[in-house]
Design a protein around this motif. Sequence first.
Motif, PDB file in Angstrom:
ATOM      1  N   SER A 271      -5.719  14.239  -7.925  1.00  0.00           N
ATOM      2  CA  SER A 271      -6.323  13.790  -9.112  1.00  0.00           C
ATOM      3  C   SER A 271      -5.732  14.538 -10.468  1.00  0.00           C
ATOM      4  O   SER A 271      -5.568  14.062 -11.403  1.00  0.00           O
ATOM      5  N   ALA A 272      -4.732  15.670  -9.772  1.00  0.00           N
ATOM      6  CA  ALA A 272      -4.147  16.292 -11.074  1.00  0.00           C
ATOM      7  C   ALA A 272      -2.934  15.551 -11.615  1.00  0.00           C
ATOM      8  O   ALA A 272      -2.373  15.880 -12.477  1.00  0.00           O
ATOM      9  N   TYR A 273      -2.453  14.479 -10.695  1.00  0.00           N
ATOM     10  CA  TYR A 273      -1.291  13.931 -10.987  1.00  0.00           C
ATOM     11  C   TYR A 273      -1.834  12.345 -11.600  1.00  0.00           C
ATOM     12  O   TYR A 273      -0.783  11.629 -11.596  1.00  0.00           O
ATOM     13  N   GLU A 274      -2.976  12.322 -12.100  1.00  0.00           N
ATOM     14  CA  GLU A 274      -3.289  10.974 -12.551  1.00  0.00           C
ATOM     15  C   GLU A 274      -2.255  10.393 -13.351  1.00  0.00           C
ATOM     16  O   GLU A 274      -1.785   9.175 -13.305  1.00  0.00           O
ATOM     17  N   ASP A 275      -2.202  11.136 -14.648  1.00  0.00           N
ATOM     18  CA  ASP A 275      -1.227  10.764 -15.341  1.00  0.00           C
ATOM     19  C   ASP A 275       0.049  10.496 -15.036  1.00  0.00           C
ATOM     20  O   ASP A 275       0.884   9.438 -15.618  1.00  0.00           O
ATOM     21  N   VAL A 276       0.646  11.118 -14.001  1.00  0.00           N
ATOM     22  CA  VAL A 276       2.002  10.917 -13.562  1.00  0.00           C
ATOM     23  C   VAL A 276       2.149   9.641 -12.905  1.00  0.00           C
ATOM     24  O   VAL A 276       3.151   8.872 -13.057  1.00  0.00           O
ATOM     25  N   PHE A 277       1.200   9.183 -12.330  1.00  0.00           N
ATOM     26  CA  PHE A 277       1.121   7.791 -11.619  1.00  0.00           C
ATOM     27  C   PHE A 277       1.202   6.788 -12.506  1.00  0.00           C
ATOM     28  O   PHE A 277       1.976   5.844 -12.629  1.00  0.00           O
ATOM     29  N   ALA A 278       0.630   6.719 -13.675  1.00  0.00           N
ATOM     30  CA  ALA A 278       0.463   5.970 -14.962  1.00  0.00           C
ATOM     31  C   ALA A 278       1.762   5.742 -15.415  1.00  0.00           C
ATOM     32  O   ALA A 278       2.155   4.665 -15.433  1.00  0.00           O
ATOM     33  N   PHE A 279       2.329   6.764 -15.697  1.00  0.00           N
ATOM     34  CA  PHE A 279       3.745   6.906 -16.416  1.00  0.00           C
ATOM     35  C   PHE A 279       4.698   6.612 -15.731  1.00  0.00           C
ATOM     36  O   PHE A 279       6.019   5.971 -15.866  1.00  0.00           O
ATOM     37  N   GLY A 280       4.678   7.116 -14.266  1.00  0.00           N
ATOM     38  CA  GLY A 280       5.654   6.820 -13.180  1.00  0.00           C
ATOM     39  C   GLY A 280       5.707   5.409 -13.356  1.00  0.00           C
ATOM     40  O   GLY A 280       6.815   4.887 -13.080  1.00  0.00           O
ATOM     41  N   LEU A 281       4.738   4.650 -13.073  1.00  0.00           N
ATOM     42  CA  LEU A 281       4.520   3.335 -12.862  1.00  0.00           C
ATOM     43  C   LEU A 281       5.322   2.672 -13.921  1.00  0.00           C
ATOM     44  O   LEU A 281       5.939   1.695 -13.823  1.00  0.00           O
ATOM     45  N   LEU A 282       5.073   2.975 -15.020  1.00  0.00           N
ATOM     46  CA  LEU A 282       5.828   2.525 -16.263  1.00  0.00           C
ATOM     47  C   LEU A 282       7.204   2.592 -16.177  1.00  0.00           C
ATOM     48  O   LEU A 282       8.014   1.500 -16.491  1.00  0.00           O
ATOM     49  N   VAL A 283       7.703   3.725 -15.732  1.00  0.00           N
ATOM     50  CA  VAL A 283       9.361   3.849 -15.781  1.00  0.00           C
ATOM     51  C   VAL A 283       9.680   3.065 -14.526  1.00  0.00           C
ATOM     52  O   VAL A 283      10.773   2.068 -14.768  1.00  0.00           O
ATOM     53  N   LEU A 284       8.977   2.687 -13.584  1.00  0.00           N
ATOM     54  CA  LEU A 284       9.772   1.955 -12.244  1.00  0.00           C
ATOM     55  C   LEU A 284       9.536   0.472 -12.866  1.00  0.00           C
ATOM     56  O   LEU A 284      10.436  -0.375 -12.614  1.00  0.00           O
ATOM     57  N   ILE A 285       8.290  -0.144 -13.659  1.00  0.00           N
ATOM     58  CA  ILE A 285       8.493  -1.466 -14.006  1.00  0.00           C
ATOM     59  C   ILE A 285       9.667  -1.552 -15.033  1.00  0.00           C
ATOM     60  O   ILE A 285      10.208  -2.490 -15.118  1.00  0.00           O
ATOM     61  N   LEU A 286       9.985  -0.573 -15.948  1.00  0.00           N
ATOM     62  CA  LEU A 286      10.753  -0.733 -16.772  1.00  0.00           C
ATOM     63  C   LEU A 286      12.116  -0.877 -16.381  1.00  0.00           C
ATOM     64  O   LEU A 286      13.303  -1.536 -16.906  1.00  0.00           O
ATOM     65  N   VAL A 287      12.451  -0.274 -15.137  1.00  0.00           N
ATOM     66  CA  VAL A 287      13.661  -0.097 -14.612  1.00  0.00           C
ATOM     67  C   VAL A 287      13.843  -1.561 -13.925  1.00  0.00           C
ATOM     68  O   VAL A 287      14.804  -2.194 -13.908  1.00  0.00           O
ATOM     69  N   LEU A 288      12.853  -2.078 -13.207  1.00  0.00           N
ATOM     70  CA  LEU A 288      13.063  -3.231 -12.360  1.00  0.00           C
ATOM     71  C   LEU A 288      12.776  -4.337 -13.318  1.00  0.00           C
ATOM     72  O   LEU A 288      13.380  -5.438 -12.845  1.00  0.00           O
TER      73      LEU A 288
END
Lengths: 302, 235
Positions: A271-288
């Motif tokens: 749960s400490a990385y909650e925000d990381v998942f959110a923004f990581g997903l954003l980066v992933l989508i923006l790349v793909l």
Amino acid sequence: MDSEYFFELLCGGLVKGSIYALIALGYTMVYGIIQLINFAHGEIYMIGAFVAFIVSGVLTLTGYGGPTVLLLAAVIAIIYAAAYGYTLEKIAYRPLRAAPRLSPLISAIGASIFLTNYVQLAQTPDFLPFPELITDFDFMEPFSRYVSSVDLVILVVTTLTMIALTVLIKYTRVGKAMRATQQDAVMARLVGINVDRVISATFIIGSALAAIAGVLIASRTGQINSAIGFMAGIKAFTAAVLGGIGNIPGAVLGGLVLGIAETLGAGYISSAYEDVFAFGLLVLILVLRPAGLLGKAVKQKV
Amino acid sequence: MLEVRGIQTFYGNIQALKSVSLSIREGEIVTLIGANGAGKSTTLMSICGVTPPRHGEILFRGQPIHRLGAEKIVTLGICQVPEGRHIFPQMSVLENLEMGAYLRQDKAAIKADVDEVFERFPILGKRRQQAGGTLSGGEQQMLAISRALLARPTLLLLDEPSLGLAPLIIKQIFEIIRKINAESNTTVFLVEQNANQALKIAHRGYVMENGAITLEDRADNLLSNEEVKKAYLGI
């Protein structure tokens, strides 16, 4: 890692996501019409929560309680937030309509900082306890592991709000004017649409949605302060970009995907990385898919 | 009907119209021809209030309109079919037509007008639920003209209606314009690069160069004018 745990997380993610979606709609609608990221949108949400807090506080002191207070607080919060949104556009964005695109963006960031500090000075920088206005429903008892009564209210209210918004955009005069302006602003003027008024209406509607989200989330987390707009705003902006900025169904989808991904990530990994998942997903989508999940659905022949 | 008196229009510091004067009488087809970038489209946008002139005045039926907003000017019965057609791409054909009637309240009459459009252009009727952006260029032009007519204009401004269309379709479009003028007594102001076709259906014409009117005459005179022939008709 049983399926029950998964389902529990999924429900939690859905609730969170529907709130993100509600705020993301305001971002995406404004972007669709004037190509501006309204960075002060998160603050409108925070103001909505604050107004609801004050109103419900006053009403509780006078002896009322429960759902009536919530409803009244929500209505007043919506009116206040809508007025703030309308004024924000008039003061911070309208004078810069013809300016380069960077100028209103900077103005938006300024407005965001101003509103946060204004509430902090006028109210308090501390966390305030938001009253429990949604009492537990008896019939929810067997499901309470997955969905609390508050969550149920959130899901029902956001669903109804989105249906209402869809009807508004699809069938009403102002909705058609909004779509026309979004698709071709010059032509909209040529058929007689007052674009200034459409822009005002967009800010009013988006702010009202943010206020609803503010009241709902405050009821869920049970506390608010003047800084909650920032993270909520960034997350909802992420949701809007995820779905394809300017695309209304995209904002809803983006919100739900973001909420679920965040909750699953927090539940299974940390749960400490909650925000990381959110923004990581954003980066992933923006790349793909740089246009977002639903961006540019309709092709246009030239 | 329309009097344009010495208008000067700017985009920022760039002057697009130097001093444009022209007049259009009730019931006429008037054409404005000229090369790319001469200021033809800007003239139309100035009349419509989208790019208001900085100097000069525009009178419609004797009333000044150059300080009114675009949405006010539409209510007076001045409608434009802009260059590039500007169909609302994600709206259906039917919705596009309804947007043309945005300022009208008479629902029954609007419906009758829409039906009339579908009668005149069966292909639009067939595609009524299709997104406007998916139509072919010719279909879009028919839709754009029909959408403007749904506002029941008394003065119709057309900007390059033949642009990018096949020769056969161009012929059709000009025939439609001639009919609109003859049948419903709609005054037409037609901006064209296709000078030959435009002058054939017009009563009078103006020639524009570098943001100013350089020639004005009856259309048949312009068609036989040596300079016009050389510069715009390719003869």
